[in-house]
Design a protein around this motif. Structure first.
Motif, PDB file in Angstrom:
ATOM      1  N   ALA A   9       0.879  -1.568  -0.104  1.00  0.00           N
ATOM      2  CA  ALA A   9      -0.104   0.130   0.317  1.00  0.00           C
ATOM      3  C   ALA A   9       0.858   1.482  -0.135  1.00  0.00           C
ATOM      4  O   ALA A   9       0.371   2.209  -0.546  1.00  0.00           O
ATOM      5  N   ASP A  10       2.157   1.076   0.775  1.00  0.00           N
ATOM      6  CA  ASP A  10       3.117   2.551   0.460  1.00  0.00           C
ATOM      7  C   ASP A  10       3.417   2.961  -0.610  1.00  0.00           C
ATOM      8  O   ASP A  10       3.255   3.738  -1.492  1.00  0.00           O
ATOM      9  N   VAL A  11       3.654   2.151  -1.897  1.00  0.00           N
ATOM     10  CA  VAL A  11       4.218   1.831  -2.296  1.00  0.00           C
ATOM     11  C   VAL A  11       3.165   2.547  -3.577  1.00  0.00           C
ATOM     12  O   VAL A  11       3.086   3.613  -4.389  1.00  0.00           O
ATOM     13  N   ALA A  12       1.721   1.906  -3.759  1.00  0.00           N
ATOM     14  CA  ALA A  12       0.760   2.240  -4.246  1.00  0.00           C
ATOM     15  C   ALA A  12       0.789   3.453  -3.740  1.00  0.00           C
ATOM     16  O   ALA A  12       0.384   5.056  -4.984  1.00  0.00           O
ATOM     17  N   VAL A  13       0.427   3.857  -2.969  1.00  0.00           N
ATOM     18  CA  VAL A  13      -0.238   5.596  -2.220  1.00  0.00           C
ATOM     19  C   VAL A  13       0.714   6.383  -2.907  1.00  0.00           C
ATOM     20  O   VAL A  13       0.338   6.887  -3.072  1.00  0.00           O
ATOM     21  N   ARG A  14       1.630   6.764  -2.743  1.00  0.00           N
ATOM     22  CA  ARG A  14       2.756   7.608  -3.611  1.00  0.00           C
ATOM     23  C   ARG A  14       3.398   7.379  -5.237  1.00  0.00           C
ATOM     24  O   ARG A  14       3.576   8.631  -5.894  1.00  0.00           O
ATOM     25  N   TRP A  15       2.675   6.332  -5.896  1.00  0.00           N
ATOM     26  CA  TRP A  15       2.357   6.064  -7.389  1.00  0.00           C
ATOM     27  C   TRP A  15       1.499   7.566  -7.173  1.00  0.00           C
ATOM     28  O   TRP A  15       1.572   7.939  -8.392  1.00  0.00           O
ATOM     29  N   TYR A  16      -0.183   6.568  -7.007  1.00  0.00           N
ATOM     30  CA  TYR A  16      -1.017   7.672  -6.806  1.00  0.00           C
ATOM     31  C   TYR A  16      -0.942   8.992  -6.863  1.00  0.00           C
ATOM     32  O   TYR A  16      -2.087   9.918  -6.973  1.00  0.00           O
ATOM     33  N   GLU A  17      -0.152   9.480  -6.337  1.00  0.00           N
ATOM     34  CA  GLU A  17       0.195  11.081  -5.872  1.00  0.00           C
ATOM     35  C   GLU A  17       0.103  11.383  -6.475  1.00  0.00           C
ATOM     36  O   GLU A  17       0.299  12.933  -6.776  1.00  0.00           O
ATOM     37  N   ARG A  18       1.500  10.905  -7.365  1.00  0.00           N
ATOM     38  CA  ARG A  18       1.477  11.495  -8.767  1.00  0.00           C
ATOM     39  C   ARG A  18      -0.189  12.054  -9.090  1.00  0.00           C
ATOM     40  O   ARG A  18       0.548  13.156 -10.282  1.00  0.00           O
ATOM     41  N   LEU A  19      -0.384  11.491  -9.168  1.00  0.00           N
ATOM     42  CA  LEU A  19      -2.320  11.476 -10.089  1.00  0.00           C
ATOM     43  C   LEU A  19      -2.495  12.433  -9.532  1.00  0.00           C
ATOM     44  O   LEU A  19      -3.721  12.640  -9.904  1.00  0.00           O
ATOM     45  N   GLY A  20      -2.153  12.858  -8.267  1.00  0.00           N
ATOM     46  CA  GLY A  20      -2.840  13.988  -7.212  1.00  0.00           C
ATOM     47  C   GLY A  20      -3.508  13.440  -6.347  1.00  0.00           C
ATOM     48  O   GLY A  20      -4.350  14.176  -5.415  1.00  0.00           O
ATOM     49  N   GLN A  36      -6.316   9.754   2.228  1.00  0.00           N
ATOM     50  CA  GLN A  36      -7.438  10.215   3.553  1.00  0.00           C
ATOM     51  C   GLN A  36      -6.966   9.156   4.824  1.00  0.00           C
ATOM     52  O   GLN A  36      -7.026   9.693   6.023  1.00  0.00           O
ATOM     53  N   TRP A  37      -6.947   7.481   5.051  1.00  0.00           N
ATOM     54  CA  TRP A  37      -6.296   7.475   6.164  1.00  0.00           C
ATOM     55  C   TRP A  37      -6.491   6.117   5.713  1.00  0.00           C
ATOM     56  O   TRP A  37      -6.394   5.229   4.416  1.00  0.00           O
ATOM     57  N   GLU A  38      -6.304   4.774   7.130  1.00  0.00           N
ATOM     58  CA  GLU A  38      -5.331   3.671   6.724  1.00  0.00           C
ATOM     59  C   GLU A  38      -5.692   2.955   7.597  1.00  0.00           C
ATOM     60  O   GLU A  38      -5.955   3.119   8.726  1.00  0.00           O
ATOM     61  N   HIS A  39      -6.586   1.835   7.628  1.00  0.00           N
ATOM     62  CA  HIS A  39      -6.536   0.695   8.317  1.00  0.00           C
ATOM     63  C   HIS A  39      -6.449  -0.372   8.903  1.00  0.00           C
ATOM     64  O   HIS A  39      -6.075  -1.249   7.842  1.00  0.00           O
ATOM     65  N   ARG A  40      -5.575  -1.537   9.558  1.00  0.00           N
ATOM     66  CA  ARG A  40      -4.785  -2.841   9.912  1.00  0.00           C
ATOM     67  C   ARG A  40      -6.146  -2.676  11.174  1.00  0.00           C
ATOM     68  O   ARG A  40      -5.635  -2.310  12.461  1.00  0.00           O
ATOM     69  N   VAL A  41      -5.911  -3.783  11.379  1.00  0.00           N
ATOM     70  CA  VAL A  41      -6.391  -4.931  12.504  1.00  0.00           C
ATOM     71  C   VAL A  41      -5.424  -5.072  13.988  1.00  0.00           C
ATOM     72  O   VAL A  41      -5.518  -4.058  15.025  1.00  0.00           O
ATOM     73  N   ASP A  42      -4.019  -5.403  13.349  1.00  0.00           N
ATOM     74  CA  ASP A  42      -2.971  -4.791  13.979  1.00  0.00           C
ATOM     75  C   ASP A  42      -1.639  -4.411  13.004  1.00  0.00           C
ATOM     76  O   ASP A  42      -0.935  -4.754  11.767  1.00  0.00           O
ATOM     77  N   PRO A  43      -0.339  -4.183  13.493  1.00  0.00           N
ATOM     78  CA  PRO A  43       0.493  -3.406  12.525  1.00  0.00           C
ATOM     79  C   PRO A  43       1.279  -5.037  11.474  1.00  0.00           C
ATOM     80  O   PRO A  43       1.814  -4.279  10.790  1.00  0.00           O
ATOM     81  N   SER A  44       1.452  -6.442  12.099  1.00  0.00           N
ATOM     82  CA  SER A  44       1.212  -7.613  10.943  1.00  0.00           C
ATOM     83  C   SER A  44       0.259  -7.916  10.119  1.00  0.00           C
ATOM     84  O   SER A  44       0.436  -8.291   9.183  1.00  0.00           O
ATOM     85  N   CYS A  45      -0.987  -6.994  10.253  1.00  0.00           N
ATOM     86  CA  CYS A  45      -1.774  -7.419   9.187  1.00  0.00           C
ATOM     87  C   CYS A  45      -2.044  -6.930   7.928  1.00  0.00           C
ATOM     88  O   CYS A  45      -1.272  -5.348   7.855  1.00  0.00           O
ATOM     89  N   PRO A  46      -2.433  -6.766   6.519  1.00  0.00           N
ATOM     90  CA  PRO A  46      -2.722  -6.506   5.436  1.00  0.00           C
ATOM     91  C   PRO A  46      -3.416  -4.692   5.485  1.00  0.00           C
ATOM     92  O   PRO A  46      -4.081  -4.607   6.721  1.00  0.00           O
ATOM     93  N   ALA A  47      -2.917  -4.489   4.965  1.00  0.00           N
ATOM     94  CA  ALA A  47      -3.761  -2.640   5.362  1.00  0.00           C
ATOM     95  C   ALA A  47      -5.081  -2.441   3.832  1.00  0.00           C
ATOM     96  O   ALA A  47      -5.347  -3.220   2.808  1.00  0.00           O
ATOM     97  N   PHE A  48      -5.490  -1.706   4.535  1.00  0.00           N
ATOM     98  CA  PHE A  48      -6.763  -0.886   3.319  1.00  0.00           C
ATOM     99  C   PHE A  48      -6.813  -0.004   3.180  1.00  0.00           C
ATOM    100  O   PHE A  48      -7.023   0.608   4.452  1.00  0.00           O
ATOM    101  N   VAL A  49      -6.519   0.928   2.455  1.00  0.00           N
ATOM    102  CA  VAL A  49      -6.396   2.490   2.560  1.00  0.00           C
ATOM    103  C   VAL A  49      -6.901   3.523   1.125  1.00  0.00           C
ATOM    104  O   VAL A  49      -7.893   2.579   0.422  1.00  0.00           O
ATOM    105  N   SER A  50      -7.624   4.401   1.710  1.00  0.00           N
ATOM    106  CA  SER A  50      -8.351   5.098   1.508  1.00  0.00           C
ATOM    107  C   SER A  50      -8.116   6.180   0.646  1.00  0.00           C
ATOM    108  O   SER A  50      -7.025   7.145   1.419  1.00  0.00           O
ATOM    109  N   ILE A  51      -7.669   6.702  -0.750  1.00  0.00           N
ATOM    110  CA  ILE A  51      -7.452   7.373  -1.754  1.00  0.00           C
ATOM    111  C   ILE A  51      -8.192   8.800  -2.451  1.00  0.00           C
ATOM    112  O   ILE A  51      -9.158   7.695  -2.704  1.00  0.00           O
ATOM    113  N   ALA A  52      -7.697   9.772  -2.200  1.00  0.00           N
ATOM    114  CA  ALA A  52      -8.677  10.771  -2.636  1.00  0.00           C
ATOM    115  C   ALA A  52      -8.068  11.858  -3.827  1.00  0.00           C
ATOM    116  O   ALA A  52      -6.890  12.263  -3.335  1.00  0.00           O
ATOM    117  N   CYS A  53      -8.672  12.413  -4.895  1.00  0.00           N
ATOM    118  CA  CYS A  53      -8.602  13.018  -5.328  1.00  0.00           C
ATOM    119  C   CYS A  53     -10.031  14.244  -5.869  1.00  0.00           C
ATOM    120  O   CYS A  53     -10.531  13.690  -6.424  1.00  0.00           O
TER     121      CYS A  53
END
Length: 109
Positions: A14-25, A29-46
């Protein structure tokens, strides 16, 4: 009744993806993980557009196609270049994010 549809894109990192999508503007918005070792679920907006980026395996398939209408296709081409095989002109192009999800980007006007 008001309805909002938010596409979910499968991403490996998700961190790599967020950086790529930032290039599109987009901005995170937020990130959710049940705990730090779990997969991320992230909201992005433009502007009025929002995407969910999910590291969860069952949420979406790779190679998803999302259409984005932008006010300035030339600015996107300046940032990413025009992909091989596409004509060097026009008001539409298709990009792939780091995970292979396809974005068909076209002029809103």
């Amino acid at each position: 009744m008001e309805v909002e549809a938010v596409p979910i894109l499968r991403v490996a990192d998700a961190d790599v993806a967020v950086r790529w999508y930032e290039r599109l503007g987009f901005t995170k918005q937020w990130e959710h993980r049940v705990d730090p070792s779990c997969p991320a679920f992230v909201s992005i907006a433009c502007g009025g557009a929002r995407l969910f980026l999910s590291e969860h395996r069952g949420d979406a398939r790779p190679d998803t196609l999302v259409g984005l209408m932008v006010s300035d296709v030339d600015a996107v081409v300046a940032e990413f270049g025009r992909p091989d095989g596409e004509p060097p002109y026009g008001c539409e192009l298709e990009l792939r994010d780091p995970d292979g999800n396809r974005l068909r980007i076209r002029s809103a006007s």
